[in-house]
Design a protein around this motif. Structure first.
Motif, short mmCIF file in Angstrom:
data_model
loop_
_atom_site.label_atom_id
_atom_site.label_comp_id
_atom_site.label_asym_id
_atom_site.label_seq_id
_atom_site.Cartn_x
_atom_site.Cartn_y
_atom_site.Cartn_z
N PHE A 57 2.47 3.32 -7.19
CA PHE A 57 1.45 3.71 -6.21
C PHE A 57 0.83 2.48 -5.61
O PHE A 57 0.60 1.49 -6.31
CB PHE A 57 0.38 4.59 -6.87
CG PHE A 57 0.92 5.90 -7.35
CD1 PHE A 57 1.15 6.94 -6.45
CD2 PHE A 57 1.24 6.09 -8.70
CE1 PHE A 57 1.67 8.15 -6.89
CE2 PHE A 57 1.75 7.29 -9.12
CZ PHE A 57 1.98 8.33 -8.22
N GLY B 144 0.81 -1.23 0.00
CA GLY B 144 0.00 0.00 0.00
C GLY B 144 0.84 1.27 0.00
O GLY B 144 0.30 2.36 -0.14
N ASN C 124 3.49 4.12 -1.38
CA ASN C 124 3.83 4.73 -2.67
C ASN C 124 5.36 4.80 -2.71
O ASN C 124 5.99 5.27 -1.76
CB ASN C 124 3.26 6.15 -2.76
CG ASN C 124 1.75 6.15 -2.83
OD1 ASN C 124 1.13 5.12 -3.15
ND2 ASN C 124 1.16 7.29 -2.51
C1 LIG Z 1 -0.15 7.43 -2.56
O1 LIG Z 1 -0.41 8.36 -3.59
C2 LIG Z 1 -1.81 8.59 -3.79
C3 LIG Z 1 -1.98 9.48 -5.03
O2 LIG Z 1 -1.01 10.48 -5.07
C4 LIG Z 1 -2.41 9.21 -2.52
O3 LIG Z 1 -3.78 9.40 -2.69
C5 LIG Z 1 -2.16 8.27 -1.34
O4 LIG Z 1 -2.60 8.88 -0.14
C6 LIG Z 1 -0.69 7.94 -1.22
N1 LIG Z 1 -0.51 6.93 -0.21
C7 LIG Z 1 0.38 7.02 0.75
C8 LIG Z 1 0.46 5.85 1.68
O5 LIG Z 1 1.12 8.01 0.88
#
Ligand SMILES: *[C@@H]1O[C@H](CO)[C@@H](O)[C@H](O)[C@H]1NC(C)=O
Ligand SMILES: *[C@@H]1O[C@H](CO)[C@@H](O)[C@H](O)[C@H]1NC(C)=O
Ligand SMILES: *[C@@H]1O[C@H](CO)[C@@H](O)[C@H](O)[C@H]1NC(C)=O
Ligand SMILES: *[C@@H]1O[C@H](CO)[C@@H](O)[C@H](O)[C@H]1NC(C)=O
Ligand SMILES: *[C@@H]1O[C@H](CO)[C@@H](O)[C@H](O)[C@H]1NC(C)=O
Ligand SMILES: *[C@@H]1O[C@H](CO)[C@@H](O)[C@H](O)[C@H]1NC(C)=O
Ligand SMILES: *[C@@H]1O[C@H](CO)[C@@H](O)[C@H](O)[C@H]1NC(C)=O
Ligand SMILES: *[C@@H]1O[C@H](CO)[C@@H](O)[C@H](O)[C@H]1NC(C)=O
Ligand SMILES: *[C@@H]1O[C@H](CO)[C@@H](O)[C@H](O)[C@H]1NC(C)=O
Ligand SMILES: *[C@@H]1O[C@H](CO)[C@@H](O)[C@H](O)[C@H]1NC(C)=O
Ligand SMILES: *[C@@H]1O[C@H](CO)[C@@H](O)[C@H](O)[C@H]1NC(C)=O
Ligand SMILES: *[C@@H]1O[C@H](CO)[C@@H](O)[C@H](O)[C@H]1NC(C)=O
Length: 337
Positions: A272, A236, A238
């Motif tokens: 992502f 999960g 990014n």
């Molecule tokens: C990952 O990136 C997405 C889109 O930019 C965002 O909505 C999400 O909160 C991010 N997740 C994390 C764990 O930072």
């Protein structure tokens, strides 16, 4: 024969003694030395003397002679040379580089002979630096730059790379009286800007800068994920992978996952909401189309479940602590026994 030789020797000795005595007493003082082309130079006697007659010569060629208030200037100096008939001072105007030499004044009234050496220099103008080629390949080509002037004599050359002086070494050669700079097997740090500074005792000048474009790399690659060297991430997350490389021109960057090209170019690879099956080797591949060289770097990424026992290790530790203390005290006891 023998008597003749002795007689000549005696005369030579007499002349030498007189010469030494008189030249010790009177000196020729130039008004300026070195002198600049086109200016006037006056050669006076010091201490000032009164001479009824005499002559001035430079090297072997006579400039003028005088007697009483009459002076005769030799044709090659007419209009340029004159003597002060009271002090014997020579005034030479519109001097050229060819007027450099030893000026000798001679007078029969008081057996005087004295001299002074004068250098006439041309001021430096229009210092130009040229490179025969500015597009170079690191470790493979040599940089050659030649410094020239439109005018100037007795030149000294000093070379600068940025604000540091360039000195000769096994790779750096200064030739043609230091007017040519050669850098063998250039490196990426040899791009310049180079300048040559030319000077002589009456002037100086600095050239235009010259830059070399040196193709190098790709090398010294580095790969970070989310700005760190860490390679383990939770499902999960990014991930932003950043690939850096030294290369000129800039390298073309591609990516691969488990050895297969992925459809991403450029220094960034973004993933992502990663899952476990995205664990594996990620590579950044660099290519420089000038050096025709490739390079790559890889990192092994592990995507793990946020395990349910995520808070367990701490709990275990709490229970383990007293146990460890017991073991430790047992050990220290056995150590004492
Ligand atoms: C990952 O990136 C997405 C889109 O930019 C965002 O909505 C999400 O909160 C991010 N997740 C994390 C764990 O930072
Ligand atoms: C020497 O000659 C030049 C040109 O004729 C003149 O301008 C200058 O004043 C002279 N200098 C002296 C000391 O006489
Ligand atoms: C100039 O004078 C010095 C001594 O003052 C003498 O040694 C030298 O030989 C002279 N040079 C010429 C060219 O006359
Ligand atoms: C300066 O030197 C360069 C090369 O020698 C020449 O091309 C140029 O015309 C010169 N410029 C001047 C003002 O003398
Ligand atoms: C530049 O000079 C070097 C050394 O003199 C020579 O080997 C090279 O061929 C020259 N390059 C050009 C483009 O003239
Ligand atoms: C320049 O590189 C060539 C080939 O790599 C090598 O043989 C030579 O010794 C190098 N010269 C210097 C001065 O480093
Ligand atoms: C060339 O430059 C060096 C210093 O870099 C100096 O020692 C040497 O005397 C110079 N040679 C000439 C001919 O000017
Ligand atoms: C260069 O010439 C300028 C005047 O033209 C002078 O001020 C400066 O001191 C000179 N520099 C050197 C290193 O001779
Ligand atoms: C040479 O390089 C310097 C910086 O390294 C740069 O500021 C300058 O503009 C360059 N000059 C040319 C003619 O490319
Ligand atoms: C990553 O590791 C390399 C070498 O192990 C180190 O040079 C670099 O500074 C590290 N980068 C970060 C962001 O910790
Ligand atoms: C790769 O990207 C290009 C343009 O972004 C797109 O046209 C192409 O279909 C993509 N290929 C794959 C296999 O995703
Ligand atoms: C070489 O690479 C540069 C920078 O990546 C690019 O701008 C250029 O178009 C490429 N040239 C060729 C002939 O592929």
């Amino acid at each position: 024969m023998e008597k003749n030789t002795e007689g000549t020797l005696a005369i030579v000795l007499l002349v030498l003694i007189q010469g030494v005595l008189v030249s010790g007493a009177v000196e020729v003082r130039p008004s300026i030395n070195p002198a600049v082309v086109g200016t006037s130079v006056t050669l006076s006697l010091s201490p000032s003397t009164t001479l009824k007659s005499g002559s001035w010569a430079v090297g072997e060629s006579l400039i003028l002679t005088w007697m009483g208030d009459q002076q005769a200037v030799f044709p090659s100096y007419s209009g340029r040379a004159s003597v002060n008939i009271l002090t014997g001072a020579l005034n030479l105007s519109s001097v050229t580089v060819a007027d450099s030499g030893v000026y000798v004044v001679q007078s029969s009234d008081i057996q005087l002979k004295a001299n002074a050496s004068i250098t006439v220099l041309e001021p430096i103008s229009n210092v130009t630096l040229r490179a025969n080629q500015t597009e170079l390949m690191e470790f493979n080509s040599s940089a050659v730059a030649t410094c020239s002037v439109s005018s100037g004599s007795s030149l000294s050359f000093l070379w600068m790379n940025g604000s540091s002086e360039v000195t000769a070494s096994n790779r750096v050669r200064l030739t043609d009286r230091n007017s040519t700079l050669t850098i063998v097997n250039v490196t990426r740090y040899d791009q310049g800007p180079f300048r040559c500074c030319v000077s002589n005792p009456v002037s100086n000048g600095t050239s235009n800068p010259v830059n070399f474009t040196i193709s190098y790399g790709p090398d010294n690659m580095a790969l970070t994920v989310n700005g760190q060297n860490t390679t383990s991430f939770l499902i999960g997350s990014n991930l932003t992978m950043l690939c850096s490389v030294q290369s000129n021109p800039p390298a073309q960057l591609r990516w691969a996952f488990r050895g297969q090209r992925v459809n991403t170019t450029g220094p960034l690879l973004q993933l992502f909401n990663v899952s476990e099956n995205q664990s594996g080797a990620y590579s950044c591949l660099a290519f420089n189309n000038h050096t025709n060289m490739n390079s790559n770097i890889a990192t092994h990424i592990k995507i793990a479940k946020p395990s349910l026992s995520g808070s367990e290790p701490q709990a275990v530790n709490v229970w383990l602590l007293p146990l460890l203390l017991v073991v430790a005290s047992l050990f220290s006891l056995s150590g004492k026994l």
